[in-house]
Design an enzyme around this catalytic site. Structure first.
Site, mmCIF file in Angstrom:
data_model
loop_
_atom_site.group_PDB
_atom_site.id
_atom_site.type_symbol
_atom_site.label_atom_id
_atom_site.label_comp_id
_atom_site.label_asym_id
_atom_site.label_seq_id
_atom_site.Cartn_x
_atom_site.Cartn_y
_atom_site.Cartn_z
ATOM 1 N N ASP A 1 26.571 14.880 -14.772
ATOM 2 C CA ASP A 1 27.643 14.525 -13.836
ATOM 3 C C ASP A 1 28.692 15.634 -13.794
ATOM 4 O O ASP A 1 29.730 15.566 -14.469
ATOM 5 C CB ASP A 1 28.281 13.198 -14.234
ATOM 6 C CG ASP A 1 27.310 12.041 -14.122
ATOM 7 O OD1 ASP A 1 26.450 12.090 -13.214
ATOM 8 O OD2 ASP A 1 27.398 11.101 -14.927
ATOM 9 N N GLU A 2 28.454 16.637 -12.967
ATOM 10 C CA GLU A 2 29.312 17.817 -12.948
ATOM 11 C C GLU A 2 30.702 17.536 -12.390
ATOM 12 O O GLU A 2 31.694 18.059 -12.902
ATOM 13 C CB GLU A 2 28.646 18.932 -12.135
ATOM 14 C CG GLU A 2 27.372 19.468 -12.753
ATOM 15 C CD GLU A 2 26.794 20.630 -11.965
ATOM 16 O OE1 GLU A 2 27.452 21.064 -10.996
ATOM 17 O OE2 GLU A 2 25.698 21.085 -12.316
ATOM 18 N N MET B 1 34.778 3.138 -15.492
ATOM 19 C CA MET B 1 35.685 3.681 -14.491
ATOM 20 C C MET B 1 34.913 3.973 -13.208
ATOM 21 O O MET B 1 33.952 4.736 -13.218
ATOM 22 C CB MET B 1 36.312 4.965 -15.041
ATOM 23 C CG MET B 1 37.453 5.521 -14.248
ATOM 24 S SD MET B 1 38.193 6.892 -15.175
ATOM 25 C CE MET B 1 39.300 7.544 -13.946
ATOM 26 N N TYR C 1 37.459 15.867 -15.894
ATOM 27 C CA TYR C 1 37.939 15.632 -17.251
ATOM 28 C C TYR C 1 38.420 16.921 -17.914
ATOM 29 O O TYR C 1 39.440 16.935 -18.597
ATOM 30 C CB TYR C 1 36.827 15.001 -18.100
ATOM 31 C CG TYR C 1 36.384 13.643 -17.614
ATOM 32 C CD1 TYR C 1 37.288 12.715 -17.113
ATOM 33 C CD2 TYR C 1 35.037 13.276 -17.649
ATOM 34 C CE1 TYR C 1 36.888 11.472 -16.662
ATOM 35 C CE2 TYR C 1 34.627 12.032 -17.200
ATOM 36 C CZ TYR C 1 35.546 11.139 -16.717
ATOM 37 O OH TYR C 1 35.142 9.910 -16.270
ATOM 38 N N GLY D 1 40.064 8.741 -8.197
ATOM 39 C CA GLY D 1 39.558 8.772 -9.565
ATOM 40 C C GLY D 1 40.494 9.517 -10.511
ATOM 41 O O GLY D 1 40.732 9.091 -11.644
ATOM 42 N N ARG E 1 36.187 10.654 -3.089
ATOM 43 C CA ARG E 1 36.549 11.998 -2.611
ATOM 44 C C ARG E 1 37.956 12.020 -2.006
ATOM 45 O O ARG E 1 38.233 12.803 -1.102
ATOM 46 C CB ARG E 1 35.533 12.514 -1.570
ATOM 47 C CG ARG E 1 34.084 12.487 -2.041
ATOM 48 C CD ARG E 1 33.819 13.544 -3.071
ATOM 49 N NE ARG E 1 32.408 13.568 -3.466
ATOM 50 C CZ ARG E 1 31.895 14.421 -4.357
ATOM 51 N NH1 ARG E 1 32.674 15.319 -4.908
ATOM 52 N NH2 ARG E 1 30.614 14.366 -4.678
ATOM 53 N N ARG E 2 38.842 11.180 -2.503
ATOM 54 C CA ARG E 2 40.220 11.154 -2.015
ATOM 55 C C ARG E 2 41.237 11.350 -3.134
ATOM 56 O O ARG E 2 42.434 11.177 -2.921
ATOM 57 C CB ARG E 2 40.517 9.831 -1.302
ATOM 58 C CG ARG E 2 39.604 9.538 -0.117
ATOM 59 C CD ARG E 2 40.101 8.354 0.664
ATOM 60 N NE ARG E 2 39.150 7.953 1.701
ATOM 61 C CZ ARG E 2 39.442 7.127 2.692
ATOM 62 N NH1 ARG E 2 40.655 6.619 2.796
ATOM 63 N NH2 ARG E 2 38.530 6.801 3.579
ATOM 64 N N GLY E 3 40.774 11.657 -4.342
ATOM 65 C CA GLY E 3 41.682 11.849 -5.466
ATOM 66 C C GLY E 3 42.031 10.571 -6.201
ATOM 67 O O GLY E 3 42.853 10.589 -7.129
ATOM 68 N N VAL F 1 35.222 4.058 -8.574
ATOM 69 C CA VAL F 1 35.972 3.976 -7.324
ATOM 70 C C VAL F 1 35.028 3.439 -6.247
ATOM 71 O O VAL F 1 33.850 3.799 -6.199
ATOM 72 C CB VAL F 1 36.523 5.363 -6.905
ATOM 73 C CG1 VAL F 1 37.213 5.293 -5.548
ATOM 74 C CG2 VAL F 1 37.486 5.901 -7.960
#
Length: 286
Positions: A238-239, A198, A245, A210, A206-208, A200
């Site tokens: 990967d915070e 997965m 998630y 994902g 940073r635009r939603g 982007v």
């Protein structure tokens, strides 16, 4: 969305032709594993050949039609996103996807020239996609197309009916037949849906996008009548994806031992979510 972290290659890369991108949300590392190593049922070759396909029952043919018709749409204040399955016979579209994945994997590599490394990855990814496309409807490669709001209002450079630029991708394995041959650790149950690869496009993060891509994957699982317990992996470091998630309802099932470092991999969480039994439908906002 976090930029892809440093890529690591397993020693199997130079020996085997089968590719497994084993992280979700954005690519993190790449493994090549022999098809014979798969513990899932081995698909039979399709009569048409190409892509290492499977023989399809009448119910599977119906699912194939459902996959071809799948659409997930979302409208942002800044534009719109449409997610669908990769067109099986469109080599030009597949090539755009190859470049997107190769760019995502190679952007943080420091030990090799980025352009040459991207070319190597493109070759490997191209072969991998050829194999995975043949496993439909047991597995699906999703691609998302983004249109900025200005373009939708008739801005320059857009053609009427054009989907926009390819902005994101994800892969969904729906059952044991479509499961990766050797999934990363901790190993998910092969008979359940699994989301991986997965990512982007860098310029559109940073635009939603994902978050909506993840919802599209979940929507596909429900609409394809697959089991509704979904698994994915997330690296411990990967915070941003991890928080996404968690907010989406995923729980940690298991975490890699520190011994995984011996194979030059980062430790990962195996995460799981129970989806609703009914389709969530397209998430279109006014």
């Amino acid at each position: 969305m976090a930029a892809p972290a440093l890529l690591s290659l397993s020693p199997a890369v130079s020996r085997h032709p089968h590719l497994l991108f084993s992280h979700t949300h954005s690519p993190r590392h790449l493994r090549l594993t022999p098809l014979a190593a798969s513990s899932s049922p081995s698909p039979s070759p399709s009569p048409a050949g190409g892509g290492g396909g499977v023989f399809l029952s009448p119910s599977a043919l119906s699912q194939l039609d459902a996959l071809a018709a799948f659409r997930y749409e979302h409208t942002f204040p800044h534009g719109s996103l449409t997610v669908r399955a990769l067109t099986p016979t469109d080599d030009a579209e597949a090539e755009v996807l190859v470049r997107l994945l190769a760019s995502s994997f190679s952007e943080d590599v420091r030990w090799a020239p980025a352009q040459r490394y991207a070319q190597l990855l493109a070759f490997v990814i191209r072969r991998y996609l050829y194999e995975r496309r043949g496993l439909a409807p047991h597995a699906a490669v999703l691609v998302g197309f983004y249109k900025p709001a200005a373009a939708e209002e008739g801005g320059e450079g857009e053609v009427d009916g054009d989907e926009g630029e390819m902005a994101c991708t994800a892969e969904v394995s729906l059952d044991a037949v479509g499961a990766p041959g050797a999934p990363p650790t901790p190993t998910p149950p092969l008979e359940f849906p699994y989301i991986c690869n997965m990512t982007v496009k860098t310029s559109l993060r940073r635009r939603g996008i994902g978050k909506q891509l993840l919802k599209a994957c979940e929507d596909l699982v429900v609409k394809m009548d697959a089991k509704t317990r979904v698994y994915l992996h997330c690296r411990i470091i990967d915070e941003v994806p991890f928080n996404m998630y968690i907010k989406a309802g995923y729980d940690i099932v298991q975490t890699d031992s520190i011994l995984v470092w011996l194979s030059l991999q980062k430790r990962k969480h195996l995460m799981r979510k129970e989806l609703p039994q009914v389709s969530v439908g397209s998430d279109v906002q006014p």
